[in-house]
Design a protein around this motif. Structure first.
Motif, PDB file in Angstrom:
ATOM      1  N   ILE A  79      -2.284 -27.617  -0.597  1.00  0.00           N
ATOM      2  CA  ILE A  79      -2.039 -26.752  -1.744  1.00  0.00           C
ATOM      3  C   ILE A  79      -2.763 -25.443  -1.466  1.00  0.00           C
ATOM      4  CG2 ILE A  79      -2.346 -26.435  -4.230  1.00  0.00           C
ATOM      5  CD1 ILE A  79      -2.406 -29.482  -4.495  1.00  0.00           C
ATOM      6  N   CYS A  80      -2.016 -24.378  -1.402  1.00  0.00           N
ATOM      7  CA  CYS A  80      -2.568 -23.049  -1.149  1.00  0.00           C
ATOM      8  C   CYS A  80      -2.331 -22.176  -2.373  1.00  0.00           C
ATOM      9  CB  CYS A  80      -1.925 -22.410   0.084  1.00  0.00           C
ATOM     10  SG  CYS A  80      -2.158 -23.328   1.615  1.00  0.00           S
ATOM     11  N   ALA A  81      -3.230 -21.246  -2.612  1.00  0.00           N
ATOM     12  CA  ALA A  81      -3.112 -20.392  -3.784  1.00  0.00           C
ATOM     13  C   ALA A  81      -3.688 -19.017  -3.478  1.00  0.00           C
ATOM     14  CB  ALA A  81      -3.827 -21.007  -4.985  1.00  0.00           C
ATOM     15  N   THR A  82      -3.076 -18.005  -4.066  1.00  0.00           N
ATOM     16  CA  THR A  82      -3.611 -16.648  -3.979  1.00  0.00           C
ATOM     17  C   THR A  82      -4.534 -16.346  -5.152  1.00  0.00           C
ATOM     18  OG1 THR A  82      -1.716 -15.745  -5.187  1.00  0.00           O
ATOM     19  CG2 THR A  82      -1.535 -15.833  -2.786  1.00  0.00           C
ATOM     20  N   LEU A  83      -4.751 -17.321  -6.003  1.00  0.00           N
ATOM     21  CA  LEU A  83      -5.611 -17.147  -7.170  1.00  0.00           C
ATOM     22  C   LEU A  83      -7.081 -17.129  -6.746  1.00  0.00           C
ATOM     23  CD1 LEU A  83      -3.754 -19.699  -9.454  1.00  0.00           C
ATOM     24  CD2 LEU A  83      -3.479 -17.216  -9.426  1.00  0.00           C
ATOM     25  N   PRO A  84      -7.965 -16.569  -7.572  1.00  0.00           N
ATOM     26  CA  PRO A  84      -9.391 -16.535  -7.225  1.00  0.00           C
ATOM     27  C   PRO A  84      -9.942 -17.944  -7.005  1.00  0.00           C
ATOM     28  CG  PRO A  84      -8.938 -15.054  -9.057  1.00  0.00           C
ATOM     29  CD  PRO A  84      -7.682 -15.827  -8.828  1.00  0.00           C
ATOM     30  N   PRO A  85     -10.674 -18.178  -5.932  1.00  0.00           N
ATOM     31  CA  PRO A  85     -11.217 -19.514  -5.667  1.00  0.00           C
ATOM     32  C   PRO A  85     -12.079 -20.062  -6.790  1.00  0.00           C
ATOM     33  CG  PRO A  85     -11.379 -18.147  -3.708  1.00  0.00           C
ATOM     34  CD  PRO A  85     -10.939 -17.236  -4.815  1.00  0.00           C
ATOM     35  N   ALA A  86     -12.690 -19.182  -7.578  1.00  0.00           N
ATOM     36  CA  ALA A  86     -13.548 -19.655  -8.664  1.00  0.00           C
ATOM     37  C   ALA A  86     -12.774 -20.427  -9.724  1.00  0.00           C
ATOM     38  CB  ALA A  86     -14.266 -18.468  -9.319  1.00  0.00           C
ATOM     39  N   LEU A  87     -11.458 -20.326  -9.740  1.00  0.00           N
ATOM     40  CA  LEU A  87     -10.655 -21.070 -10.707  1.00  0.00           C
ATOM     41  C   LEU A  87     -10.504 -22.541 -10.324  1.00  0.00           C
ATOM     42  CD1 LEU A  87      -7.711 -18.564 -11.423  1.00  0.00           C
ATOM     43  CD2 LEU A  87      -9.853 -18.844 -12.676  1.00  0.00           C
ATOM     44  N   ILE A  88     -10.800 -22.884  -9.076  1.00  0.00           N
ATOM     45  CA  ILE A  88     -10.593 -24.255  -8.596  1.00  0.00           C
ATOM     46  C   ILE A  88     -11.713 -25.146  -9.140  1.00  0.00           C
ATOM     47  CG2 ILE A  88     -10.388 -25.729  -6.562  1.00  0.00           C
ATOM     48  CD1 ILE A  88      -9.681 -23.055  -5.038  1.00  0.00           C
ATOM     49  N   THR A  89     -11.320 -26.188  -9.879  1.00  0.00           N
ATOM     50  CA  THR A  89     -12.323 -27.066 -10.473  1.00  0.00           C
ATOM     51  C   THR A  89     -12.203 -28.514 -10.025  1.00  0.00           C
ATOM     52  OG1 THR A  89     -10.915 -27.166 -12.449  1.00  0.00           O
ATOM     53  CG2 THR A  89     -12.792 -25.678 -12.510  1.00  0.00           C
ATOM     54  N   ASP A  90     -11.189 -28.864  -9.261  1.00  0.00           N
ATOM     55  CA  ASP A  90     -11.103 -30.224  -8.742  1.00  0.00           C
ATOM     56  C   ASP A  90     -10.033 -30.285  -7.666  1.00  0.00           C
ATOM     57  OD1 ASP A  90     -11.895 -32.838  -8.504  1.00  0.00           O
ATOM     58  OD2 ASP A  90     -11.510 -33.374 -10.587  1.00  0.00           O
ATOM     59  N   ALA A 117      -0.929 -21.767   9.633  1.00  0.00           N
ATOM     60  CA  ALA A 117      -2.013 -21.843   8.653  1.00  0.00           C
ATOM     61  C   ALA A 117      -2.867 -20.577   8.687  1.00  0.00           C
ATOM     62  CB  ALA A 117      -2.870 -23.075   8.916  1.00  0.00           C
ATOM     63  N   GLN A 118      -3.112 -20.076   9.876  1.00  0.00           N
ATOM     64  CA  GLN A 118      -3.910 -18.858  10.006  1.00  0.00           C
ATOM     65  C   GLN A 118      -3.184 -17.653   9.416  1.00  0.00           C
ATOM     66  OE1 GLN A 118      -4.350 -19.158  14.225  1.00  0.00           O
ATOM     67  NE2 GLN A 118      -6.260 -20.344  14.121  1.00  0.00           N
ATOM     68  N   GLU A 119      -1.866 -17.613   9.566  1.00  0.00           N
ATOM     69  CA  GLU A 119      -1.065 -16.531   8.992  1.00  0.00           C
ATOM     70  C   GLU A 119      -1.186 -16.517   7.474  1.00  0.00           C
ATOM     71  OE1 GLU A 119       1.685 -13.340   8.657  1.00  0.00           O
ATOM     72  OE2 GLU A 119       0.594 -14.122  10.388  1.00  0.00           O
ATOM     73  N   LEU A 120      -1.067 -17.678   6.856  1.00  0.00           N
ATOM     74  CA  LEU A 120      -1.194 -17.760   5.401  1.00  0.00           C
ATOM     75  C   LEU A 120      -2.599 -17.374   4.947  1.00  0.00           C
ATOM     76  CD1 LEU A 120       0.783 -21.063   4.725  1.00  0.00           C
ATOM     77  CD2 LEU A 120       1.484 -18.759   4.067  1.00  0.00           C
ATOM     78  N   ALA A 121      -3.606 -17.859   5.659  1.00  0.00           N
ATOM     79  CA  ALA A 121      -4.979 -17.541   5.288  1.00  0.00           C
ATOM     80  C   ALA A 121      -5.243 -16.040   5.374  1.00  0.00           C
ATOM     81  CB  ALA A 121      -5.953 -18.308   6.179  1.00  0.00           C
ATOM     82  N   ALA A 122      -4.722 -15.418   6.411  1.00  0.00           N
ATOM     83  CA  ALA A 122      -4.932 -13.974   6.585  1.00  0.00           C
ATOM     84  C   ALA A 122      -4.276 -13.175   5.463  1.00  0.00           C
ATOM     85  CB  ALA A 122      -4.379 -13.528   7.940  1.00  0.00           C
ATOM     86  N   ALA A 123      -3.207 -13.731   4.880  1.00  0.00           N
ATOM     87  CA  ALA A 123      -2.492 -13.045   3.803  1.00  0.00           C
ATOM     88  C   ALA A 123      -3.061 -13.362   2.427  1.00  0.00           C
ATOM     89  CB  ALA A 123      -1.014 -13.417   3.854  1.00  0.00           C
ATOM     90  N   GLY A 124      -4.161 -14.131   2.378  1.00  0.00           N
ATOM     91  CA  GLY A 124      -4.804 -14.390   1.103  1.00  0.00           C
ATOM     92  C   GLY A 124      -4.386 -15.667   0.417  1.00  0.00           C
ATOM     93  N   PHE A 125      -3.722 -16.574   1.159  1.00  0.00           N
ATOM     94  CA  PHE A 125      -3.378 -17.880   0.605  1.00  0.00           C
ATOM     95  C   PHE A 125      -4.535 -18.843   0.893  1.00  0.00           C
ATOM     96  CE2 PHE A 125       0.639 -15.792   0.687  1.00  0.00           C
ATOM     97  CZ  PHE A 125       1.462 -16.435  -0.215  1.00  0.00           C
ATOM     98  N   HIS A 126      -5.306 -19.170  -0.122  1.00  0.00           N
ATOM     99  CA  HIS A 126      -6.479 -20.018   0.044  1.00  0.00           C
ATOM    100  C   HIS A 126      -6.053 -21.480   0.126  1.00  0.00           C
ATOM    101  CE1 HIS A 126      -8.781 -16.473  -1.003  1.00  0.00           C
ATOM    102  NE2 HIS A 126      -8.186 -16.404  -2.176  1.00  0.00           N
ATOM    103  N   ASP A 127      -6.443 -22.153   1.179  1.00  0.00           N
ATOM    104  CA  ASP A 127      -6.228 -23.588   1.332  1.00  0.00           C
ATOM    105  C   ASP A 127      -7.285 -24.294   0.483  1.00  0.00           C
ATOM    106  OD1 ASP A 127      -6.246 -26.233   2.125  1.00  0.00           O
ATOM    107  OD2 ASP A 127      -6.340 -25.814   4.273  1.00  0.00           O
ATOM    108  N   ILE A 128      -6.860 -24.920  -0.626  1.00  0.00           N
ATOM    109  CA  ILE A 128      -7.820 -25.470  -1.576  1.00  0.00           C
ATOM    110  C   ILE A 128      -8.628 -26.605  -0.953  1.00  0.00           C
ATOM    111  CG2 ILE A 128      -8.030 -26.701  -3.783  1.00  0.00           C
ATOM    112  CD1 ILE A 128      -5.818 -24.955  -4.875  1.00  0.00           C
ATOM    113  N   GLY A 129      -7.984 -27.443  -0.139  1.00  0.00           N
ATOM    114  CA  GLY A 129      -8.736 -28.489   0.542  1.00  0.00           C
ATOM    115  C   GLY A 129      -9.824 -27.929   1.428  1.00  0.00           C
ATOM    116  N   HIS A 130      -9.527 -26.839   2.110  1.00  0.00           N
ATOM    117  CA  HIS A 130     -10.520 -26.189   2.969  1.00  0.00           C
ATOM    118  C   HIS A 130     -11.659 -25.622   2.130  1.00  0.00           C
ATOM    119  CE1 HIS A 130     -12.206 -23.783   6.226  1.00  0.00           C
ATOM    120  NE2 HIS A 130     -12.115 -22.724   5.443  1.00  0.00           N
TER     121      HIS A 130
END
Length: 316
Positions: A235-246, A199-212
């Protein structure tokens, strides 16, 4: 191109033995002539209420019924594009579904089955309105008993960092913010599930954990007796966190699987604001409103929620 914003709702679900047979006595798939599909039907009914645009399934252990059951799921969920990718591990296949629309379209699919992926990795290349490059919908299922392999899998997935990616998986290990109660649980297996390096590897590479990001630590496993409760499904995403709405975890199907459905919603502006693009080479759409501070109350619901559906298809 439309001037209106639009949403894409993403889901992930480990069916547990393909949804075949009962939860107490799974393995309806072993009776290949007359398998018991009743649990799968209930699972699909639960998924249907979410009105998903992208869906990844783990443990699609459908065997010779794979094609017909993928068709059934696709038809019930109104997600006409479907793909089942073979697993290297006891038939625990991966399945991906896409609801094609004016804003979202399928381009092609690649399914990896070689090392280090134990179950494989499905990569669906998508066209999303407002994007100048293809987006990637990754569906995975991390190694069940090897923290070292899970780390290798995460490292390989980071090849997609810098691209627009939505990655759903049963990660089979703790999220970075998990701190579950381990009282009375076997220390050998439990300790391996709590190794957070993947999980830390993905986070360091810019994969945002949406639940987190949403500060929602609802466990997706562990609701059965004597089980470790943590966020295995993410669910992880490299998209800007501001796009997350739910974001949400569905706990009304605990009798149907040892995992819970996890889902997220992203809202896109059809015409991205040039000053808010992620980079000059990766033109990701940005929200119409300037990004606000991600507070617990506003982090995942800056806009009215797209309604969930009743079983008969009407909005709740």
């Amino acid at each position: 191109m439309s001037d209106e914003s639009f949403t894409i709702r993403v889901g992930s679900y480990n069916l547990f033995e393909g949804g075949l047979g009962s939860l107490d006595d799974p393995g309806g798939h072993r009776n290949q002539d007359d398998p018991d599909f009743s649990r799968l039907r209930e699972q699909v009914a639960l998924l249907k209420r979410l009105d998903l645009d992208l869906l990844g399934l783990q443990e699609a252990t459908w065997g010779p019924h794979s094609r017909s059951l993928a068709d059934f799921v696709a038809d019930e969920l109104d997600m006409p594009w479907r793909f089942v990718g073979p697993s290297n591990f006891y038939g625990c296949d991966l399945a991906a579904f896409v609801k094609v629309s004016d804003h979202l379209d399928y381009e092609n699919v690649t399914h990896l089955t070689g090392p280090p992926f134990v179950h494989g990795l499905t990569n669906v290349k998508l066209r999303i309105e407002g994007f100048s490059v293809p987006a990637h919908f990754l569906v995975g299922h991390s190694a069940p008993s090897s923290p070292g392999t899970r780390l290798l899998e995460a490292e390989m997935v980071t090849v997609h960092s810098g691209q627009p990616v939505i990655y759903v998986a049963d990660f089979n290990a703790a999220a970075t913010d998990d701190d579950p109660d381990t009282t009375g649980l076997p220390p050998y297996k439990t300790s391996k599930k709590l190794i957070k390096a993947p999980a830390q590897e993905l986070a360091a590479a810019g994969f945002h954990d949406i639940g987190h990001l949403c500060r929602d630590r609802t466990p997706t496993v562990g609701h059965l007796e004597d089980k470790l409760a943590y966020r295995a499904d993410r669910i992880c995403a490299t998209l800007p966190p501001a796009l997350i709405t739910d974001y949400g975890v569905v706990d009304t199907g605990d009798h149907l699987s040892d995992h819970r459905i996890v889902w997220a919603e992203l809202t896109f502006a059809a015409a991205p604001h040039p000053g808010q693009l992620a980079s000059t080479t990766l033109a990701l759409p940005a929200p119409r409103q300037p990004a606000q501070p991600l507070t617990p109350s506003a982090r995942c619901r800056p806009r009215p929620r797209r309604p969930l559906l009743r079983p008969e298809g009407r909005a709740l």
